[in-house]
Design a protein around this motif. Sequence first.
Motif, PDB file in Angstrom:
ATOM      1  N   ARG A  22       7.042   5.455   4.349  1.00 55.30           N
ATOM      2  CA  ARG A  22       6.659   4.127   3.891  1.00 55.30           C
ATOM      3  C   ARG A  22       5.972   3.352   5.020  1.00 55.30           C
ATOM      4  O   ARG A  22       4.927   2.724   4.812  1.00 55.30           O
ATOM      5  CB  ARG A  22       7.892   3.368   3.395  1.00 55.30           C
ATOM      6  N   THR A  30      -2.478   5.866   2.396  1.00 55.52           N
ATOM      7  CA  THR A  30      -1.818   6.996   1.748  1.00 55.52           C
ATOM      8  C   THR A  30      -2.271   8.356   2.281  1.00 55.52           C
ATOM      9  O   THR A  30      -1.688   9.377   1.935  1.00 55.52           O
ATOM     10  CB  THR A  30      -2.057   6.955   0.227  1.00 55.52           C
ATOM     11  N   ASP A  56       1.874  14.141  -2.890  1.00 51.37           N
ATOM     12  CA  ASP A  56       2.098  13.298  -4.060  1.00 51.37           C
ATOM     13  C   ASP A  56       3.583  13.145  -4.366  1.00 51.37           C
ATOM     14  O   ASP A  56       4.017  12.091  -4.843  1.00 51.37           O
ATOM     15  CB  ASP A  56       1.350  13.880  -5.264  1.00 51.37           C
ATOM     16  N   LEU A  59       4.635  10.507  -1.945  1.00 49.91           N
ATOM     17  CA  LEU A  59       4.113   9.208  -2.385  1.00 49.91           C
ATOM     18  C   LEU A  59       4.923   8.661  -3.556  1.00 49.91           C
ATOM     19  O   LEU A  59       5.241   7.469  -3.604  1.00 49.91           O
ATOM     20  CB  LEU A  59       2.645   9.345  -2.797  1.00 49.91           C
ATOM     21  N   HIS A  60       5.270   9.540  -4.494  1.00 44.41           N
ATOM     22  CA  HIS A  60       6.050   9.093  -5.645  1.00 44.41           C
ATOM     23  C   HIS A  60       7.401   8.561  -5.192  1.00 44.41           C
ATOM     24  O   HIS A  60       7.871   7.513  -5.677  1.00 44.41           O
ATOM     25  CB  HIS A  60       6.246  10.238  -6.630  1.00 44.41           C
ATOM     26  N   LEU A  63       6.859   5.151  -3.594  1.00 46.83           N
ATOM     27  CA  LEU A  63       6.433   4.106  -4.524  1.00 46.83           C
ATOM     28  C   LEU A  63       7.406   3.885  -5.677  1.00 46.83           C
ATOM     29  O   LEU A  63       7.209   2.973  -6.483  1.00 46.83           O
ATOM     30  CB  LEU A  63       5.063   4.463  -5.113  1.00 46.83           C
ATOM     31  N   ARG A  66       8.795   0.375  -6.261  1.00 50.43           N
ATOM     32  CA  ARG A  66       7.745  -0.544  -6.704  1.00 50.43           C
ATOM     33  C   ARG A  66       7.392  -0.304  -8.166  1.00 50.43           C
ATOM     34  O   ARG A  66       7.194  -1.245  -8.937  1.00 50.43           O
ATOM     35  CB  ARG A  66       6.510  -0.386  -5.824  1.00 50.43           C
ATOM     36  N   ALA A 121      -0.564  -2.836  -5.403  1.00 47.75           N
ATOM     37  CA  ALA A 121      -1.530  -1.753  -5.221  1.00 47.75           C
ATOM     38  C   ALA A 121      -2.324  -1.896  -3.933  1.00 47.75           C
ATOM     39  O   ALA A 121      -2.917  -0.937  -3.441  1.00 47.75           O
ATOM     40  CB  ALA A 121      -2.492  -1.696  -6.415  1.00 47.75           C
ATOM     41  N   THR A 127      -3.337   3.134  -2.631  1.00 46.31           N
ATOM     42  CA  THR A 127      -2.435   3.264  -3.781  1.00 46.31           C
ATOM     43  C   THR A 127      -3.196   3.257  -5.099  1.00 46.31           C
ATOM     44  O   THR A 127      -2.909   4.044  -6.008  1.00 46.31           O
ATOM     45  CB  THR A 127      -1.384   2.139  -3.771  1.00 46.31           C
ATOM     46  N   SER A 128      -4.186   2.372  -5.232  1.00 47.41           N
ATOM     47  CA  SER A 128      -4.953   2.299  -6.482  1.00 47.41           C
ATOM     48  C   SER A 128      -5.674   3.605  -6.766  1.00 47.41           C
ATOM     49  O   SER A 128      -5.706   4.075  -7.914  1.00 47.41           O
ATOM     50  CB  SER A 128      -5.963   1.145  -6.411  1.00 47.41           C
ATOM     51  N   VAL A 130      -4.760   6.572  -5.802  1.00 50.98           N
ATOM     52  CA  VAL A 130      -3.736   7.551  -6.174  1.00 50.98           C
ATOM     53  C   VAL A 130      -3.365   7.404  -7.651  1.00 50.98           C
ATOM     54  O   VAL A 130      -3.248   8.402  -8.375  1.00 50.98           O
ATOM     55  CB  VAL A 130      -2.485   7.383  -5.278  1.00 50.98           C
ATOM     56  N   ASN A 182      -7.329  -0.882 -11.426  1.00 55.81           N
ATOM     57  CA  ASN A 182      -7.246  -0.063 -10.217  1.00 55.81           C
ATOM     58  C   ASN A 182      -8.556  -0.084  -9.435  1.00 55.81           C
ATOM     59  O   ASN A 182      -8.552  -0.060  -8.203  1.00 55.81           O
ATOM     60  CB  ASN A 182      -6.873   1.383 -10.570  1.00 55.81           C
TER      61      ASN A 182
END
Length: 212
Positions: A22, A30, A56, A59-60, A63, A66, A121, A127-128, A130, A182
């Motif tokens: 993070r 990212t 990914d 990242l999941h 995130l 959120r 985002a 983030t957008s 992704v 996005n």
Amino acid sequence: MDTRPMRADARRNYERLISTARAAFMEHGTGASLDDIAKRAGVGSGTLYRHFPTRDALLHAVLRDRIDGLLAHADELLPGPARGAGAEGQAPGAEAGRVETEALDAETALGRWLRTYLAGAATPRGTSTVIIQAMSAEWAGTGLGDAAASICDALGRLLDRAQRAGAIRAEIDPGDLLRITNAIGVASERDPDPGAYSDRMLALLFDGLRTR
């Protein structure tokens, strides 16, 4: 799938990796190096990939809180089943006024959720992009793919309410609206004031979304 609980040391490594990732994503976006994340977390790269086989997946995990917050926020903005019911003995013209108020409330709720979405985002950077990628069919069944579908569903419920209230054009599709949002998020990353930029772009977007 192995559903056994993690050992205490594995759990500590897992949580340390998420916390470190993070911070790294916030600092470098990212695309931050996964090997550097493992090094900063004090574990080997093998440990990172054992917990998170792909970028990914990591990242999941980063995130997830959120995303859960966005879904809860959509629920908060949607009215209960009793809201909007007509009252007996209301004055002439009150029904028209109620409908107009509901349309405004529905549009406001949609705009508020989109602003919250864009605020999240914007950080970490990327983030957008992704989420745009995760909306494609080949991501179905993955953590981020399922998350993108849940986000689109939450937006769809807010959009449907605004459309039924007559505030937003009926032909607008939630998937298209999420992609446009996005795209605003991606563009805002290059602006010195991402929040102000997003607000300006959302104002323009809603000019096109509203019924005439």
